[in-house]
Structures are given as structure tokens and as C-alpha cells.
Design a protein around this motif. Structure first.
Motif, PDB file in Angstrom:
ATOM      1  N   GLU A  18       0.238   4.374   1.108  1.00  0.00           N
ATOM      2  CA  GLU A  18       0.023   5.177   2.235  1.00  0.00           C
ATOM      3  C   GLU A  18       1.155   4.883   3.261  1.00  0.00           C
ATOM      4  OE1 GLU A  18      -2.943   1.926   3.040  1.00  0.00           O
ATOM      5  OE2 GLU A  18      -2.408   3.221   1.263  1.00  0.00           O
TER       6      GLU A  18
ATOM      7  N   PRO B 132       0.758  -1.149  -0.108  1.00  0.00           N
ATOM      8  CA  PRO B 132       0.197   0.081  -0.247  1.00  0.00           C
ATOM      9  C   PRO B 132       1.000   1.347  -0.109  1.00  0.00           C
ATOM     10  CG  PRO B 132      -0.886  -1.639   1.823  1.00  0.00           C
ATOM     11  CD  PRO B 132       0.472  -2.143   1.169  1.00  0.00           C
TER      12      PRO B 132
ATOM     13  N   ARG C  65       6.346   5.057   2.826  1.00  0.00           N
ATOM     14  CA  ARG C  65       5.256   4.140   3.449  1.00  0.00           C
ATOM     15  C   ARG C  65       5.460   3.904   4.880  1.00  0.00           C
ATOM     16  NH1 ARG C  65       6.395   2.049  -1.999  1.00  0.00           N
ATOM     17  NH2 ARG C  65       4.432   1.436  -2.847  1.00  0.00           N
TER      18      ARG C  65
ATOM     19  N   HIS D 110       2.190   3.390   6.577  1.00  0.00           N
ATOM     20  CA  HIS D 110       1.551   2.341   7.334  1.00  0.00           C
ATOM     21  C   HIS D 110       2.582   1.462   8.171  1.00  0.00           C
ATOM     22  CE1 HIS D 110       2.387   0.137   3.671  1.00  0.00           C
ATOM     23  NE2 HIS D 110       2.383  -1.119   4.236  1.00  0.00           N
TER      24      HIS D 110
END
Length: 217
Positions: free
Chosen positions: A133, A131, A158, A135
């Protein structure tokens, strides 16, 4: 400028491991099997004291989402998996089915295989499947040295604020002072880039072949 660092003899190294990061029987067996099976490549395995540090760092950041680039026979991934918070997951990126087959056996024996996902393929490409974003709580980089800037570029965006990136082999046996190979030069240039990256707070530690810890701002 004077330094307080001291030379680490074999005897002193044994003392450090025994008093700072004691190994259980499974860890010792993994280290010994790696040396026996892959004597020419065993130096790619992290040092025992690094394993203890990785577990501690994973716990300190309360990691639930972690990534490893470069798994080899699994000592570093085992250390990280053991430090994950409840429900935590570690995603490992490597290109070798042969080396990671050893890792899989030890993950299972340690009872941590259910929290590890292994993705085989060039990490410069497979990291992009994560992903986008922020995280990640923890990332460990210990793979192809010339690709360190690529891994860094994929991972830093990330990382969540306060997340930690750990990078191995940042001293290259001291050769970063006068690089003698393409890999040495790549790491030396990488170290300069990290130092100037305002997205992170870096610290370089003379542990084993050098570790950089970089906290995401």
C-alpha cells in the motif's frame, strides 16, 4: 532557448558546498575514507551538496518512512536518516556487505543506526518485501542504472500522495544526449518514461550528475 546555468569549476563547487551544505567532521571523514579505501569506486558516492539536499528534502516532506536503493558506503543514507521525523525509519537496499560495512560504522558513530534497516540482496527482488500500500514518504534511487525502471515500478505505487522520489545520475555525464553504453541508454529511456508518467510531477535538476525529483500525485 538561452540558459542561465553556469559551468561549475572546482573553486565554485567548493564555494557552493561551503555556503549551501556545510559538512560536519563525520561527513568529511566518511567521504575521505571512501576515497582512500575504494579509489576506483569512490565516484559512486553522492556529491557533498547532494547530501545536504537529501537531508533538507527529507525534512521538507516530514518523512517517517523512507527507502534507499543503493547505499554504497553510506553518505546518502546518513543524510536521509539525519532528516527523518521523530520515530522515522529508513530501509536501505544494497547487494554489498563490504561497502555497507563502512556505512554501518558511520551510522553508529552518528547515532542514527537505530533508525536504519539494511536489507542485503538484489533490490529488484527485495523491494517486493515492502508493504504494497502507499506508505512511503521519500525514496532515493542510486543503484544499477539498467534496473532503474524496475525500482521505479516497485516504488511509485508505494509512495503516498505528496511523497517524493529522488533519482541520481540522470544525466550520465551528459551522455543521455547521445548514449554510448547500455547504462546510458537505459537512463535516457528511463528519463523519457518518467516524463510521461502521469502518476508523478517530475523536475530534473543539474546537480552533480543530475537529480530527478518526482512528487507523487
Amino acid at each position: 532557448m538561452s540558459t542561465k546555468s553556469i559551468a561549475v569549476t572546482d573553486e565554485l563547487h567548493a564555494y557552493i558546498v561551503a555556503h549551501g551544505s556545510p559538512q560536519d567532521a563525520l561527513t568529511r571523514e566518511l567521504i575521505d575514507e571512501t576515497v582512500a579505501l575504494l579509489p576506483a569506486d569512490a565516484e559512486m558516492q553522492i556529491a557533498p551538496e547532494q547530501a545536504g539536499l537529501l537531508t533538507l528534502l527529507t525534512r521538507l516532506v516530514n518523512a517517517r518512512q523512507a527507502v534507499e536503493v543503493g547505499t554504497f558506503t553510506g553518505l546518502s543514507s546518513l543524510a536521509i536518516a539525519r532528516g527523518l521525523a521523530s520515530g522515522g525509519r529508513l530501509t536501505c537496499f544494497d547487494i554489498s556487505e563490504e561497502y555497507t560495512a563502512v556505512a554501518r560504522r558511520y551510522w553508529a558513530r552518528a547515532g542514527v543506526d537505530d533508525r536504519i534497516e539494511l536489507r542485503i540482496g538484489p533490490a529488484a527482488e527485495t523491494l517486493r518485501s515492502l508493504p504494497a500500500e502507499p506508505h512511503l514518504d521519500l525514496a532515493f534511487i542510486d543503484a544499477d542504472k539498467t534496473s532503474y525502471p524496475v525500482y521505479w515500478a516497485e516504488l511509485v505505487p508505494r509512495m503516498r500522495a505528496g511523497g517524493l522520489i529522488v533519482v541520481d545520475n540522470v544525466l550520465r555525464g551528459g551522455r543521455v544526449l547521445a548514449p554510448v553504453s547500455v547504462a546510458d541508454r537505459a537512463v535516457a529511456d528511463f528519463n523519457e518514461a518518467v516524463l510521461g508518467d502521469e502518476r508523478v510531477e517530475p523536475v530534473m535538476l543539474p546537480i552533480a550528475d543530475g537529480l530527478t525529483l518526482a512528487r507523487r500525485r
